[in-house]
Scaffold this active site. Structure first.
Site, mmCIF file in Angstrom:
data_model
loop_
_atom_site.group_PDB
_atom_site.id
_atom_site.type_symbol
_atom_site.label_atom_id
_atom_site.label_comp_id
_atom_site.label_asym_id
_atom_site.label_seq_id
_atom_site.Cartn_x
_atom_site.Cartn_y
_atom_site.Cartn_z
ATOM 1 N N GLY B 18 0.829 -1.202 0.000
ATOM 2 C CA GLY B 18 0.000 0.000 0.000
ATOM 3 C C GLY B 18 0.859 1.246 0.000
ATOM 4 O O GLY B 18 1.894 1.303 0.681
ATOM 5 N N LEU B 21 -1.809 7.116 2.249
ATOM 6 C CA LEU B 21 -1.193 7.911 3.309
ATOM 7 C C LEU B 21 -0.438 7.030 4.278
ATOM 8 O O LEU B 21 0.713 7.305 4.634
ATOM 9 C CB LEU B 21 -2.271 8.674 4.071
ATOM 10 C CG LEU B 21 -2.862 9.807 3.275
ATOM 11 C CD1 LEU B 21 -4.004 10.433 4.034
ATOM 12 C CD2 LEU B 21 -1.795 10.840 2.982
ATOM 13 N N GLY B 23 0.622 3.804 3.994
ATOM 14 C CA GLY B 23 1.710 3.024 3.415
ATOM 15 C C GLY B 23 2.875 3.887 2.961
ATOM 16 O O GLY B 23 4.042 3.571 3.247
ATOM 17 N N SER B 262 -17.886 17.097 0.032
ATOM 18 C CA SER B 262 -17.219 17.143 1.334
ATOM 19 C C SER B 262 -18.110 17.635 2.470
ATOM 20 O O SER B 262 -18.918 18.547 2.308
ATOM 21 C CB SER B 262 -16.006 18.063 1.258
ATOM 22 O OG SER B 262 -15.542 18.331 2.556
ATOM 23 N N ARG B 309 -21.563 12.093 11.271
ATOM 24 C CA ARG B 309 -22.055 11.542 10.010
ATOM 25 C C ARG B 309 -23.163 10.516 10.177
ATOM 26 O O ARG B 309 -24.132 10.520 9.423
ATOM 27 C CB ARG B 309 -20.890 10.889 9.295
ATOM 28 C CG ARG B 309 -19.914 11.920 8.839
ATOM 29 C CD ARG B 309 -18.696 11.303 8.239
ATOM 30 N NE ARG B 309 -17.890 12.389 7.688
ATOM 31 C CZ ARG B 309 -16.699 12.216 7.147
ATOM 32 N NH1 ARG B 309 -16.168 11.015 7.091
ATOM 33 N NH2 ARG B 309 -16.033 13.241 6.667
ATOM 34 N N HIS B 380 -18.964 5.107 2.551
ATOM 35 C CA HIS B 380 -17.818 5.988 2.416
ATOM 36 C C HIS B 380 -16.546 5.442 3.046
ATOM 37 O O HIS B 380 -15.450 5.643 2.554
ATOM 38 C CB HIS B 380 -18.194 7.309 3.090
ATOM 39 C CG HIS B 380 -17.113 8.329 3.085
ATOM 40 N ND1 HIS B 380 -16.563 8.789 1.914
ATOM 41 C CD2 HIS B 380 -16.472 8.974 4.085
ATOM 42 C CE1 HIS B 380 -15.624 9.679 2.208
ATOM 43 N NE2 HIS B 380 -15.539 9.799 3.507
ATOM 44 N N GLU B 404 -6.748 2.814 7.100
ATOM 45 C CA GLU B 404 -8.131 2.327 7.063
ATOM 46 C C GLU B 404 -8.187 0.803 7.133
ATOM 47 O O GLU B 404 -9.214 0.231 7.498
ATOM 48 C CB GLU B 404 -8.823 2.853 5.790
ATOM 49 C CG GLU B 404 -10.335 2.679 5.834
ATOM 50 C CD GLU B 404 -11.066 3.343 4.682
ATOM 51 O OE1 GLU B 404 -10.512 4.274 4.050
ATOM 52 O OE2 GLU B 404 -12.208 2.939 4.403
ATOM 53 N N ARG B 414 -16.537 7.175 12.450
ATOM 54 C CA ARG B 414 -15.366 8.038 12.361
ATOM 55 C C ARG B 414 -15.803 9.490 12.169
ATOM 56 O O ARG B 414 -16.706 9.774 11.389
ATOM 57 C CB ARG B 414 -14.491 7.620 11.174
ATOM 58 C CG ARG B 414 -13.325 8.533 10.947
ATOM 59 C CD ARG B 414 -12.417 8.036 9.851
ATOM 60 N NE ARG B 414 -12.998 8.115 8.523
ATOM 61 C CZ ARG B 414 -13.075 9.231 7.792
ATOM 62 N NH1 ARG B 414 -12.625 10.372 8.274
ATOM 63 N NH2 ARG B 414 -13.606 9.200 6.593
ATOM 64 N N LEU B 420 -7.363 10.887 7.532
ATOM 65 C CA LEU B 420 -6.053 11.358 7.070
ATOM 66 C C LEU B 420 -5.118 11.437 8.272
ATOM 67 O O LEU B 420 -3.954 11.038 8.214
ATOM 68 C CB LEU B 420 -6.177 12.733 6.408
ATOM 69 C CG LEU B 420 -7.100 12.826 5.188
ATOM 70 C CD1 LEU B 420 -6.998 14.208 4.543
ATOM 71 C CD2 LEU B 420 -6.754 11.773 4.162
HETATM 72 C C1 LIG Z 1 -14.121 10.720 -1.453
HETATM 73 C C2 LIG Z 1 -13.454 10.600 -0.118
HETATM 74 C C3 LIG Z 1 -13.139 11.729 0.619
HETATM 75 C C4 LIG Z 1 -12.496 11.623 1.846
HETATM 76 N N1 LIG Z 1 -12.211 12.760 2.530
HETATM 77 C C5 LIG Z 1 -11.566 12.665 3.712
HETATM 78 C C6 LIG Z 1 -11.202 13.844 4.423
HETATM 79 O O1 LIG Z 1 -11.477 14.964 3.991
HETATM 80 N N2 LIG Z 1 -10.535 13.708 5.582
HETATM 81 C C7 LIG Z 1 -10.206 12.477 6.085
HETATM 82 O O2 LIG Z 1 -9.578 12.436 7.117
HETATM 83 N N3 LIG Z 1 -10.533 11.348 5.419
HETATM 84 C C8 LIG Z 1 -11.199 11.412 4.255
HETATM 85 N N4 LIG Z 1 -11.524 10.258 3.585
HETATM 86 C C9 LIG Z 1 -11.062 8.958 4.087
HETATM 87 C C10 LIG Z 1 -9.597 8.770 3.755
HETATM 88 O O3 LIG Z 1 -9.300 9.323 2.498
HETATM 89 C C11 LIG Z 1 -9.159 7.313 3.722
HETATM 90 O O4 LIG Z 1 -9.672 6.642 4.806
HETATM 91 C C12 LIG Z 1 -7.659 7.222 3.783
HETATM 92 O O5 LIG Z 1 -7.073 8.024 2.798
HETATM 93 C C13 LIG Z 1 -7.176 5.794 3.649
HETATM 94 O O6 LIG Z 1 -5.775 5.790 3.538
HETATM 95 P P1 LIG Z 1 -4.974 4.453 3.557
HETATM 96 O O7 LIG Z 1 -3.538 4.820 3.423
HETATM 97 O O8 LIG Z 1 -5.359 3.639 4.719
HETATM 98 O O9 LIG Z 1 -5.440 3.633 2.271
HETATM 99 P P2 LIG Z 1 -5.551 3.997 0.714
HETATM 100 O O10 LIG Z 1 -5.257 5.395 0.411
HETATM 101 O O11 LIG Z 1 -6.830 3.416 0.253
HETATM 102 O O12 LIG Z 1 -4.363 3.185 0.067
HETATM 103 C C14 LIG Z 1 -4.404 1.817 -0.141
HETATM 104 C C15 LIG Z 1 -3.143 1.418 -0.844
HETATM 105 O O13 LIG Z 1 -3.043 0.014 -0.828
HETATM 106 C C16 LIG Z 1 -2.765 -0.479 -2.114
HETATM 107 N N5 LIG Z 1 -3.350 -1.806 -2.176
HETATM 108 C C17 LIG Z 1 -4.568 -2.217 -1.775
HETATM 109 N N6 LIG Z 1 -4.702 -3.536 -1.931
HETATM 110 C C18 LIG Z 1 -3.528 -3.984 -2.426
HETATM 111 C C19 LIG Z 1 -3.038 -5.256 -2.791
HETATM 112 N N7 LIG Z 1 -3.768 -6.354 -2.651
HETATM 113 N N8 LIG Z 1 -1.787 -5.334 -3.286
HETATM 114 C C20 LIG Z 1 -1.011 -4.226 -3.431
HETATM 115 N N9 LIG Z 1 -1.423 -3.011 -3.070
HETATM 116 C C21 LIG Z 1 -2.670 -2.884 -2.586
HETATM 117 C C22 LIG Z 1 -3.317 0.528 -3.059
HETATM 118 O O14 LIG Z 1 -2.613 0.456 -4.274
HETATM 119 C C23 LIG Z 1 -3.042 1.828 -2.297
HETATM 120 O O15 LIG Z 1 -1.718 2.231 -2.571
HETATM 121 C C24 LIG Z 1 -12.176 10.358 2.358
HETATM 122 C C25 LIG Z 1 -12.493 9.223 1.624
HETATM 123 C C26 LIG Z 1 -13.156 9.332 0.412
HETATM 124 C C27 LIG Z 1 -13.565 8.090 -0.303
#
Ligand SMILES: Cc1cc2nc3c(=O)[nH]c(=O)nc-3n(C[C@H](O)[C@H](O)[C@H](O)COP(=O)(O)OP(=O)(O)OC[C@H]3O[C@@H](n4cnc5c(N)ncnc54)[C@H](O)[C@@H]3O)c2cc1C
Ligand code: SF4
Ligand code: FES
Lengths: 250, 637
Positions: B18, B21, B23, B262, B309, B380, B404, B414, B420
């Site tokens: 991943g 953010l 990863g 948003s 929410r 969401h 997440e 949440r 983030l």
């Molecule tokens: C439209 C939207 C708006 C949002 N706005 C906000 C906000 O304003 N403020 C806030 O705090 N949160 C917000 N969120 C929530 C937040 O964006 C996410 O919860 C957060 O960014 C998740 O980050 P993450 O690093 O955990 O995962 P992700 O960013 O989902 O990254 C997952 C990573 O894992 C990789 N991956 C997944 N499965 C595999 C696999 N099997 N093999 C290899 N790689 C894999 C993907 O390639 C990716 O790089 C929002 C979410 C959405 C959908």
């Protein structure tokens, strides 16, 4: 509405590609362009044929994955719009739509409409960062930055790295992309320490990747889905000259 | 806690799956520390992870506004917002670390919004009464992710991190009970690869796409977490799903995803529906003030449009179920900016939300400066995820989960702008420290040999599964199965749930899963770029996860946060929590079609008093005020 689609099909990097023609019914105005592609793929799969491969992920105009060259324009007919944000209301019943991948030597085709944009990552790896390791930062409000400057840096930082600028440029130059990153850091106090080295390293990597040079046609700015301004290229040129002429590149 | 010396760090390999953010931040920081890192993502570049789409902002207890914010206040808001279903220790640490995140981002050049004086601007988000959300226009996720991506790029350039784009992890390899590597597929060439490491870190995001329609990116999936679950990692609170109140309503059968507007819009937008059903078809501008029901302001005077929410979403469902919804389908409510435009002027509104208004207009072809937006809740975020301890370790030694993908900080709901914060906290500040404890015992292990039997077995099972999908040669596409699953989940395990519907959902999902393995059609072969094959693997895992979510929702005989069981509500329709469910459900896999085993982690609140959430009245937090010898007034927990 009813459409005729002429789509570039290419099995892999080595294979020769060609246009295939498909017809599609039942497309409605509310659909996004990629939803129209989903329906085409559903139809192809029901006929036991391979789906058209295309890059996409967020479908909100922010990840920069989607990348279709539609009727001779990167991301299609609407200004400041990515392929995924394009809606079928921009087309008419009976239209023929020609869909191609980005075409540039530095973006080899992987399959159908999918290209390899890893050269963009390499440009960033060459210097598109501030060297600040985790935990070593000072308080966020320690250095005030006037709002106009911060806004300008943000304007440049909005680039989504899609590559439409390269696809639209007759020289396949990535100057708009590169200039956006260089400008973002050149404008901010945090970017100063590595300012000169950054622009030299990133420019060199840009050239090595096989992107062409800029002849100021402005096609990139016109097609950029995020309206990145061509004035960034002017700043890039100044930054480059300044760094190249100085003997202290740190 | 043990530390690993710099010379020993060089001997240790860490796999980070991943590049969102969590990863990207973790891979970059581990690289800076001197470990050998391999980082994987399935997109064509780490910069495209789903985190890029976050719009509204990121929380931090900076108290730059002097409005009474503090680490304690953020801790309190998060626990309360999560309806007392999160672990105190983790959340307190999150609140503490939040402050450093903003410093780090700014130092990287993240162009957060500023005031004219040059200092950072903030805004308010739901579930809080302070202004602690930092933002970069409507693209906060993009900017903080690009910050992490730049730090990662720097480490790739030094060689500390090796990046594998367009790679999908398809299994975790465990040896003697420890995580020792992964099996990944190069999605461009179809090659299956073995990668060994002393620890495996999963930062693979959330599983909201189990509902088919959600605000998540199209590729977001549960596969990595699910494979870990099948290898013995516990899955925490799978049924805790967040339904976001402000999304653009569904418009047609072929819709592929939903778009979020948003939550920051609720700062200035007022939510309403007509008081009378007859008015629902009318032009909203023709409905006079006295015939409008500003139902959030009416029901929750203290927080008004800024309730959390889950509360806002359910309230929208209630008015629509009463027949007072608007729009073609009757499943939408108005979000109206007329008052704010009158008060502040169109320019200020454009400055604050311009890109969101543009996005709305692009999708709906309607101008929100002139007429109210129409919005409806959509899936969401998933609070559930792999169970982790305080060190972010799963119960499988050497296997960690961040962002997440873990269940850790948000309880049953949440708060906005906290994902983030959590992703970056986990990636920059928590995991790089806590993982040292485990790795300090690994310095004598030597390179992990990928010729061991466990790697061969895992590789074989991955190949068999892929071949199986291709060889079914059925008549339905992967998307058709996904759509059918999504419909079951949304109707029976969505915004509100009941025992009867959940039991039905369980058997429907099982039947659908059986049909999938008989009748799915995947074209082409396994050794080529084949997006349909990738999707087949993801949907196969969703078909198993869906059942676990239903089982978890059935077990939890209470309503809390995003989990609303119709049988458990108060007379006024608010969620009725039950004390005997004050635990984390951690499920253990026992095999396909076998009931999983439930482990309960009791939640103990030592610093906060467990109360019924109340967003209708003003309540005081009970943070003690300490006076220190220096004559300074410090607010402390
Ligand atoms: C439209 C939207 C708006 C949002 N706005 C906000 C906000 O304003 N403020 C806030 O705090 N949160 C917000 N969120 C929530 C937040 O964006 C996410 O919860 C957060 O960014 C998740 O980050 P993450 O690093 O955990 O995962 P992700 O960013 O989902 O990254 C997952 C990573 O894992 C990789 N991956 C997944 N499965 C595999 C696999 N099997 N093999 C290899 N790689 C894999 C993907 O390639 C990716 O790089 C929002 C979410 C959405 C959908
Ligand atoms: S400058 Fe514009 S066209 Fe070029 S990569 Fe960035 S967003 Fe795309
Ligand atoms: S799919 Fe993300 S920008 Fe188009």
């Amino acid at each position: 509405m009813k459409l005729t689609l002429k789509i570039w099909r290419q099995k892999n990097r080595q294979a020769a590609g060609k246009f295939e023609t498909y017809s599609l019914d039942n497309v409605t105005e509310d659909m996004s362009f990629l939803e129209m592609m989903d329906i085409l793929n559903l139809q192809l799969l029901h006929d036991k044929r391979d789906a058209v491969a295309f890059d996409h992920d967020c479908r909100e105009g922010i990840c920069g994955m989607c990348s279709m060259y539609i009727n001779g324009r990167a991301h299609g007919p609407e200004n400041a719009t990515t392929t995924c944000q394009l809606h079928m209301r921009s087309f008419k019943d009976g239209d023929t739509i020609v869909i191609e991948p980005w075409r540039a030597a530095a973006f080899p085709i992987i399959k159908d409409l999918v290209v390899d944009r890893s050269a963009f990552d390499r440009i960033v790896q060459a210097g598109g960062y501030v060297s600040v390791s985790t935990g070593s930062a000072v308080d966020a409000n320690a250095i005030p930055i006037d709002k106009t400057t911060a806004d300008k840096a943000m304007d440049a930082a909005e680039c989504i790295g899609c590559g439409a600028c390269v696809a639209s440029c007759k020289n396949s130059s990535a100057m708009l992309f590169l200039s956006a990153k260089v400008s973002h850091f050149a404008l901010l106090p945090q970017g100063q320490a590595e300012r000169k080295r950054r622009v030299l390293d990133m420019m060199r990597t840009h050239d090595e990747a096989g992107f062409g040079s800029c002849t100021n046609t402005g096609a990139c700015e016109a097609e950029c889905p995020k309206s990145i301004s061509i004035s960034n290229i002017a700043r890039l040129n100044r930054e480059y000259l300044l760094a190249a002429l100085s003997n202290d590149t740190m | 806690m043990h530390l690993v010396s710099p010379t020993n760090k060089r001997k240790l390999d860490i796999i980070v799956v991943g590049s969102g953010l969590a990863g990207a931040a973790a891979a970059a920081t581990l690289g800076e520390l001197g470990y050998n890192v391999k980082c994987f993502c399935f997109q064509d570049s780490p910069r495209r992870a789903h985190s890029i789409a976050a719009q509204g902002g990121i929380n931090a207890a900076k108290n730059y506004r002097n409005d009474g914010d503090s680490v304690y206040r953020l801790f309190y808001d998060t626990i309360k917002g999560g309806d007392y279903r999160a672990r105190e220790g983790n959340v307190y640490r999150l609140a503490e670390v939040s402050v450093q995140i903003i410093d780090q981002c700014v130092a990287q050049g993240v162009p957060f919004a500023r005031e004219y004086g040059g200092l950072l601007d903030t805004r308010s988000f739901g579930g809080t009464q302070v202004s602690r959300t930092f933002y970069a226009r409507g693209q906060t996720g993009q900017q903080v992710l690009l910050g992490a991506y730049s730090a990662l790029s720097r480490q790739i350039n030094t060689g500390a991190v090796k990046m594998y784009n367009r790679h999908e992890m398809l299994d975790v390899v465990t040896i003697d009970g420890k995580a020792r590597g992964i099996i990944a597929r190069n999605v461009e060439s179809g090659e299956i690869e073995r990668h060994g490491g002393h620890a495996v870190v999963l930062a693979t995001g959330g599983y909201g796409n189990v509902f088919f329609l959600s605000t998540n990116a199209m590729g977001s999936n549960v596969t990595a977490a699910w494979k870990a679950y099948r290898k013995g990692a516990l899955f925490g609170n799978p049924c805790f799903t967040q339904i976001h109140p402000t999304c653009i309503p569904v418009s047609g059968h072929f819709q592929s995803k939903l778009t979020l507007m948003s939550e920051s819009l609720r700062n200035d937008g007022r939510v309403w529906v007509p008081k009378k059903k007859e008015d629902c078809g009318k032009n909203p501008l023709d409905i006079p003030e006295q015939d409008r029901d500003y139902y959030l302001e009416r029901r929750y005077p203290a927080f008004g449009n800024l309730v959390p929410r889950d509360v806002a979403s359910r309230a929208a469902k209630v008015v629509c179920d009463e027949g007072r919804g608007v729009g073609k389908s009757g499943y939408a409510v108005y979000l109206d900016f007329a008052d704010a435009i009158k008060r502040l002027g169109e320019n200020v509104i454009r400055e604050r939300y311009g890109n969101l208004f543009d996005m709305y207009e692009r999708i709906t072809a309607e101008n929100p400066y002139k007429a109210p937006m129409r919005i409806y809740p959509a899936v969401h975020y998933t609070m559930g995820g792999l169970w982790v301890d305080y060190e972010l370790s799963t119960n499988v030694p050497g296997l960690y989960a961040l962002g997440e993908a873990n269940f850790s900080d948000h309880g049953a709901n949440r708060l906005g702008a906290s994902a983030l914060m959590q992703g970056l906290a986990d990636g920059y500040f928590v995991l790089p420290v806590t993982i040292g404890e485990y790795l300090s015992h690994e310095i004598r292990s030597g390179k992990i040999d990928t010729n061991q039997a466990a790697f061969a077995e895992a590789e074989k099972s991955v190949r068999d599964t892929l071949n199986q999908f291709i060889n079914i040669k059925g008549n339905k596409t992967v998307d058709e199965f996904h759509l059918a699953l999504g419909k079951i989940m949304w109707e029976k395990c969505g915004m509100s749930r009941n025992a009867k519907g959940l039991a039905e959902a369980q058997s429907e999902i099982r039947a659908l899963r059986e049909e999938f393995y008989k009748n799915v059609f995947v074209p082409g072969s396994t050794d080529e770029f084949n997006p349909e094959l990738e999707k087949a693997g993801r949907v196969a895992d969703f078909l198993e996860l869906g059942e676990l979510m239903v089982i978890d929702a059935l077990n939890r005989n209470e309503s809390c946060g995003g989990h609303f069981r119709e049988e458990y509500q108060m007379a006024d329709g608010e969620a009725l929590r039950q004390d005997e469910y004050q635990y984390v459900s951690a499920w253990q896999y026992n095999g396909m079609n076998k009931a999983p085993t439930l482990h309960k982690e009791e939640l103990i609140f030592e610093n906060l008093e467990v109360k019924t959430r109340n967003y209708a009245e003003w309540v005081k937090t009970s943070s003690p005020v300490l006076v220190l010898g220096m004559g300074l007034l410090v607010i402390k927990s």
